[in-house]
Every structure is written in structure tokens, then in C-alpha cells.
Motif scaffolding. Sequence first.
Motif, PDB file in Angstrom:
ATOM      1  N   PHE A 166       0.894  -1.181   0.195  1.00 13.69           N
ATOM      2  CA  PHE A 166       0.224  -0.118  -0.026  1.00 13.69           C
ATOM      3  C   PHE A 166       0.841   1.426   0.041  1.00 13.69           C
ATOM      4  CE2 PHE A 166      -2.646   3.627   1.633  1.00 13.69           C
ATOM      5  CZ  PHE A 166      -3.773   3.275   0.969  1.00 13.69           C
ATOM      6  N   TYR A 167       2.034   1.327   0.460  1.00 14.33           N
ATOM      7  CA  TYR A 167       2.897   2.303   0.707  1.00 14.33           C
ATOM      8  C   TYR A 167       3.339   2.824  -0.584  1.00 14.33           C
ATOM      9  CZ  TYR A 167       3.140   1.143   5.720  1.00 14.33           C
ATOM     10  OH  TYR A 167       3.049   0.886   6.950  1.00 14.33           O
ATOM     11  N   PRO A 168       3.665   2.053  -1.467  1.00 15.16           N
ATOM     12  CA  PRO A 168       3.926   2.684  -3.078  1.00 15.16           C
ATOM     13  C   PRO A 168       2.855   3.023  -3.771  1.00 15.16           C
ATOM     14  CG  PRO A 168       4.592   0.237  -2.983  1.00 15.16           C
ATOM     15  CD  PRO A 168       4.365   0.673  -1.384  1.00 15.16           C
ATOM     16  N   PHE A 169       1.827   2.314  -3.566  1.00 18.76           N
ATOM     17  CA  PHE A 169       0.511   2.650  -4.154  1.00 18.76           C
ATOM     18  C   PHE A 169       0.479   4.228  -3.675  1.00 18.76           C
ATOM     19  CE2 PHE A 169      -4.019   2.975  -3.998  1.00 18.76           C
ATOM     20  CZ  PHE A 169      -4.502   2.715  -5.188  1.00 18.76           C
ATOM     21  N   LEU A 170       0.399   4.572  -2.506  1.00 24.81           N
ATOM     22  CA  LEU A 170      -0.057   5.863  -1.971  1.00 24.81           C
ATOM     23  C   LEU A 170       0.916   6.561  -2.473  1.00 24.81           C
ATOM     24  CD1 LEU A 170      -0.825   7.971   0.160  1.00 24.81           C
ATOM     25  CD2 LEU A 170       0.370   6.881   1.863  1.00 24.81           C
ATOM     26  N   SER A 171       2.380   6.416  -2.561  1.00 21.41           N
ATOM     27  CA  SER A 171       3.227   7.476  -2.983  1.00 21.41           C
ATOM     28  C   SER A 171       3.182   7.769  -4.358  1.00 21.41           C
ATOM     29  CB  SER A 171       4.581   6.826  -2.743  1.00 21.41           C
ATOM     30  OG  SER A 171       4.840   5.963  -3.426  1.00 21.41           O
ATOM     31  N   ILE A 172       2.827   6.885  -5.207  1.00 22.27           N
ATOM     32  CA  ILE A 172       2.870   7.028  -6.815  1.00 22.27           C
ATOM     33  C   ILE A 172       1.827   7.929  -7.194  1.00 22.27           C
ATOM     34  CG2 ILE A 172       1.482   5.168  -7.642  1.00 22.27           C
ATOM     35  CD1 ILE A 172       3.546   4.823  -9.656  1.00 22.27           C
ATOM     36  N   TYR A 173       0.524   8.050  -6.489  1.00 20.48           N
ATOM     37  CA  TYR A 173      -0.271   9.056  -6.940  1.00 20.48           C
ATOM     38  C   TYR A 173      -0.426  10.229  -6.013  1.00 20.48           C
ATOM     39  CZ  TYR A 173      -2.104   5.133  -9.923  1.00 20.48           C
ATOM     40  OH  TYR A 173      -2.190   4.219 -10.737  1.00 20.48           O
ATOM     41  N   ALA A 174       0.047  10.358  -4.981  1.00 21.78           N
ATOM     42  CA  ALA A 174       0.102  11.445  -3.841  1.00 21.78           C
ATOM     43  C   ALA A 174       1.443  12.084  -4.559  1.00 21.78           C
ATOM     44  CB  ALA A 174       0.660  11.128  -2.663  1.00 21.78           C
ATOM     45  N   ASP A 175       2.241  11.613  -5.224  1.00 22.33           N
ATOM     46  CA  ASP A 175       3.537  12.452  -5.842  1.00 22.33           C
ATOM     47  C   ASP A 175       3.240  12.869  -7.270  1.00 22.33           C
ATOM     48  OD1 ASP A 175       5.610  13.775  -4.645  1.00 22.33           O
ATOM     49  OD2 ASP A 175       6.995  12.681  -6.138  1.00 22.33           O
ATOM     50  N   GLY A 176       2.071  12.382  -7.846  1.00 20.56           N
ATOM     51  CA  GLY A 176       1.748  12.783  -9.240  1.00 20.56           C
ATOM     52  C   GLY A 176       2.210  11.852 -10.487  1.00 20.56           C
ATOM     53  N   ALA A 177       3.066  10.845 -10.124  1.00 15.55           N
ATOM     54  CA  ALA A 177       3.807  10.049 -10.900  1.00 15.55           C
ATOM     55  C   ALA A 177       2.832   8.929 -11.768  1.00 15.55           C
ATOM     56  CB  ALA A 177       4.721   9.053 -10.239  1.00 15.55           C
ATOM     57  N   TYR A 178       1.871   9.604 -12.752  1.00 20.27           N
ATOM     58  CA  TYR A 178       1.021   8.967 -13.362  1.00 20.27           C
ATOM     59  C   TYR A 178       1.666   8.131 -14.527  1.00 20.27           C
ATOM     60  CZ  TYR A 178      -2.409  12.349 -11.590  1.00 20.27           C
ATOM     61  OH  TYR A 178      -2.974  13.100 -10.700  1.00 20.27           O
ATOM     62  N   GLY A 179       1.221   6.891 -14.858  1.00 18.61           N
ATOM     63  CA  GLY A 179       1.698   6.106 -16.096  1.00 18.61           C
ATOM     64  C   GLY A 179       1.046   5.028 -16.297  1.00 18.61           C
ATOM     65  N   ALA A 180       0.649   4.878 -17.362  1.00 23.19           N
ATOM     66  CA  ALA A 180      -0.458   3.906 -18.126  1.00 23.19           C
ATOM     67  C   ALA A 180       0.616   2.718 -18.496  1.00 23.19           C
ATOM     68  CB  ALA A 180      -1.415   4.257 -19.108  1.00 23.19           C
ATOM     69  N   ASN A 181       1.198   2.030 -17.538  1.00 22.13           N
ATOM     70  CA  ASN A 181       2.165   0.852 -17.837  1.00 22.13           C
ATOM     71  C   ASN A 181       1.966  -0.278 -16.894  1.00 22.13           C
ATOM     72  OD1 ASN A 181       3.528   1.367 -15.403  1.00 22.13           O
ATOM     73  ND2 ASN A 181       4.641   3.284 -16.322  1.00 22.13           N
ATOM     74  N   ASP A 182       2.761  -1.380 -17.258  1.00 17.93           N
ATOM     75  CA  ASP A 182       2.408  -2.613 -16.703  1.00 17.93           C
ATOM     76  C   ASP A 182       2.807  -2.470 -15.240  1.00 17.93           C
ATOM     77  OD1 ASP A 182       1.699  -3.922 -19.002  1.00 17.93           O
ATOM     78  OD2 ASP A 182       3.343  -4.658 -19.382  1.00 17.93           O
ATOM     79  N   TYR A 183       4.033  -1.540 -14.920  1.00 10.42           N
ATOM     80  CA  TYR A 183       4.256  -1.435 -13.262  1.00 10.42           C
ATOM     81  C   TYR A 183       3.147  -0.873 -12.450  1.00 10.42           C
ATOM     82  CZ  TYR A 183       6.645  -0.303  -9.002  1.00 10.42           C
ATOM     83  OH  TYR A 183       6.951  -0.089  -7.829  1.00 10.42           O
ATOM     84  N   CYS A 184       2.581   0.079 -12.964  1.00 10.76           N
ATOM     85  CA  CYS A 184       1.389   0.833 -12.366  1.00 10.76           C
ATOM     86  C   CYS A 184       0.387  -0.170 -12.131  1.00 10.76           C
ATOM     87  CB  CYS A 184       1.050   2.018 -13.045  1.00 10.76           C
ATOM     88  SG  CYS A 184       1.959   3.528 -12.945  1.00 10.76           S
ATOM     89  N   PHE A 185      -0.019  -0.967 -13.358  1.00  6.43           N
ATOM     90  CA  PHE A 185      -0.889  -1.728 -13.044  1.00  6.43           C
ATOM     91  C   PHE A 185      -0.908  -3.020 -12.183  1.00  6.43           C
ATOM     92  CE2 PHE A 185      -3.462  -5.517 -14.552  1.00  6.43           C
ATOM     93  CZ  PHE A 185      -4.634  -5.178 -14.265  1.00  6.43           C
ATOM     94  N   ASN A 186       0.709  -3.431 -12.055  1.00  8.24           N
ATOM     95  CA  ASN A 186       0.857  -4.568 -11.302  1.00  8.24           C
ATOM     96  C   ASN A 186       0.794  -3.987  -9.682  1.00  8.24           C
ATOM     97  OD1 ASN A 186       1.155  -6.645 -13.302  1.00  8.24           O
ATOM     98  ND2 ASN A 186       3.089  -6.002 -13.490  1.00  8.24           N
ATOM     99  N   LEU A 187       1.353  -2.747  -9.572  1.00  9.72           N
ATOM    100  CA  LEU A 187       0.954  -2.078  -8.217  1.00  9.72           C
ATOM    101  C   LEU A 187      -0.265  -2.058  -7.718  1.00  9.72           C
ATOM    102  CD1 LEU A 187       2.786  -1.119  -5.875  1.00  9.72           C
ATOM    103  CD2 LEU A 187       2.593   1.261  -7.078  1.00  9.72           C
TER     104      LEU A 187
END
Length: 484
Positions: A166-187
Motif C-alpha cells: 500500500f505504501y508505494p501505491f500511496l506514494s505514486i499517486y500522492a506524488d503525481g507519477a501517473y503512467g499507463a504501464n504494466d508497473y502501475c497496473f501490477n502495483l
Amino acid sequence: MVLSYLYKALEILKSVIEKGEHITVYGDYDVDGLTCLLQWKKTFELIGYDNYSIVPYTKRTHSIDTNLASVLVENKSGLCIICDTGSAEPKTLKYLNAVAKVIVLDHHRGNIQKSHMTDSLVVVNPALWGDDLQMSAGCVTYELIMAWVEATRPNNYEYFKRMLAFYPFLSIYADGAYGANDYCFNLYQDAQEAMFPPEFSFAEKNFITTKRFVLFSVAPPINAAFRNNRLDLINKLFLSRENLLSYERANLLDELELLRSNMRKHINQLESIVQPTLIGQFALVDLTGYLNQSISNEIIWANKGLIANKIADKYKCACVCIVNTGDEYSLSVRDYFGRDVLNLMQTFYDVGGHPSAFGGTMEVQDVLNLKRVLEKLSVRLRDPKPRKVVNYITLTPSQLDNIALHNEFLHPNDVTLVEVLKSNVALEPTPASWGQRYNQYHIPLEEDKKIYVKQEDFDSPEKPKILIQLFKGRRLMGSMVEVA
């Protein structure tokens, strides 16, 4: 997934833990940096490693604290882990490396070169080495920890993933690091199975593992504490290794909520009175004229990035927000369309960060040339592509669900909007758990699923349709509603 220098950092981490050396962890002053610290704290607790310390927050700066070397000496640290900062400070890293081994886990642009790294100084940063990944520092930290778990405790890999994802999931959107890629989907998938960390119990009543939950329930109160310089509150609630009594924690959480409430009030007030200067594809906001007025200077200085967000969203353009801080001007830049304004502005000014959100400083005399510079940069900015719009009537519930899932990973300008006739919606009050009480409209779907529509965007009688941006959740929910 290939993350440059991850395994070199892993070898250092393995060696230090095997020898039982002291580890000092330092993090940047924002939600992303905090999630890094919380991951290390949780990991050390899970493995029973007590020979570590987390540097408490003492003064708000995005540079490495100059006193960190003294902390390393005092702790007799064998390793210093620096999270969410450091990529623009090769001299400081070299100085720290003379005291201890150093691992930097970051995602900001910087001037670190491969030649700066040694066998005991490693920088893991996808923004520096050409890794094709949009990640937050919290994600980089997660990947290193999970690589260590896989190498040393493979039988516990799934357990650690549930405890940490949950921590990286929180961080990636709280910090605006959007990206439609496999990494984001798997996370995203990992986060659905993850334990909800007890540190965020203040948001538990609204808990849904979605981007909306991060952006509206978890990140704002933490950001409010940072921006109000309430570092003592952050340290006690999140970083202390001592258990708080229940009434102590309740009082601190009440303070956190009050800070969030006051910050929202001040930002909305500023947004209502700010008049930007529109320059091509830029909006320029100078907050200097609002100093020494009804809103405190500290609030304005600390929240210029949030104002830039509001203006960029409102005018659908890049926003440059500046304010006089005494001897110089401080600036924050946000772009609603997710373009690389950072790369353009670095040509003219001392700015840094990552494309989604960055800032810097300017000399007072440079402010006179800023309008001319923005005119020049506006010509070089690519035109934003229009967002895709589909008609609600043509879509099945399954298709709507897929649109909502896809939108989880995209910048707001890349999402798919759904066009809906107002005659297809119904009216109901918001759930009591939302806190805010008002009537809202929804589009009935199958079973108990609903697409929610903000009332204030609905009540324009001359416009029969609305555009809804869908996000994933227990039920489909709409936000950023636009009148069509």
C-alpha cells in the motif's frame, strides 16, 4: 522490470544487514519521502532488525540536511539510505560517503553522473538512467526492499508484499507519477491485496484502494502538516518507535484533520481571488501582492504549489506560481496536461523536481523577464491532445468498469470521459461517512454500482449533458465533472 543499479544497492544492503551494522534512513519532506521511511520502519520491524534509526523531520527543505553527516558519525552508521532526494547533490553525497556507505532512492531529475558513484555510493533513480518507468521514490524503495526479501527470505515474499504494497501505491499517486504501464497496473493489483497500514487510520472510514482515496483522503492531511511546518506532528504520528496512548493518538489525529480543513479553506479562498496573467499556454500567478493581507504569509509561501494545481486545472494550461520570499522569488509549476515543462524551464531558471510537479528559485531581477520567457516557452510547448469522449448510451457496465480501471493510471488529460444526458441521472444524499453533506446525482448501474456526479456541476439548466471522469472503486465513482 529493469531498474538500473538496483542490484548493486541490493548487495550493499545485504552486506550491511548480514554484518548487523547500523543503518540510518533519511527521507524528503513530503508524502512520497514519508512512505519511504515507513516502508523501512515496517521492514526492520518485520525482520527484527533493531540497529537502525530514522532521522526525524526538523526543518522543511527538499535538500539533504547539512547535519546528516554528524548524525551518521554519532550513530556509527555503516549505511545511510537517502529517500526521495539527493540526485542533485553530488558534493553532499561524496561528503556523506566519506563517513558511511550511501544508497540514494529517488525519482527526481538531477545532475548526478555515473562517474560520481563508487562501490559504496549507489543512486537508484529511473529518471537519471533512462529506465522507462514512471515511479515515485516510494516505488523505488519498495523494489529494493522486495528484491532483498526475494534474495534472503523467498518464502516470506508474499507476506512482505501484503504488508508493504500500500505504501508505494500511496506514494505514486500522492506524488503525481501517473503512467499507463504494466508497473502501475501490477502495483494496483498488489495494493488490492495489501494490508491497510495502521498509520493511516485517520482515513479508514473512506478506505477504498483507489487513486481517489489517495488524493482526497490520505495525502491531504499529511501534506497539510508538512506545509504548516508541523513536523513534530509527523514525527509523533508516523516515525516514533514508541507506542502512543490511545488518547494521545486521537488528539494528534484531530490536529491533523484541523490542519487539512484550514489548508483547504485557505487554498479555496486564494483561488477565488487570484487573477492569473494568461500567456499563451501558461498562466502566471504572482502571489506577492497577497502577502501581508488576510491570509498569513507562511500559508502563501508553503502552498504555492497547490494554488498552481488549482489554476492549471481551472484554466487547462501550465501554471507558474511565484512569490517573493525576501531576497529572491520562489516558484512552483504544475501542468494539467502532463507535458515536460521542467525540461524547458531548466534552460532559463534554477528549477528541479519531476515533470508532474517542480519548483525552484529566481533572482528578483529575473522576474521582470519571466513573461517574455513564458511567451517563448509557450511556442515550444506541444499542443495538448483533446481527451477522448465516449457516449454513455453506447457502453455496457463492463466497458464502463474497464474505462474506470484504465483511468486509474493516467494523467487527467489522458483519461477517457463519458458523456451523459442529465435525464439519465437520479438524486440522493451523500453517505454520512463522507463528512460533507449535500445532495448529489448518480447514474444507476447494475447491482449496487453507481457513478456519482457533483451537484454543483449539474445545476446549469442550459447545458443538457455532462462529462464524467471515472475512477475504479467498490462502486464506480465520477470526479472532475465537466459541463458539455
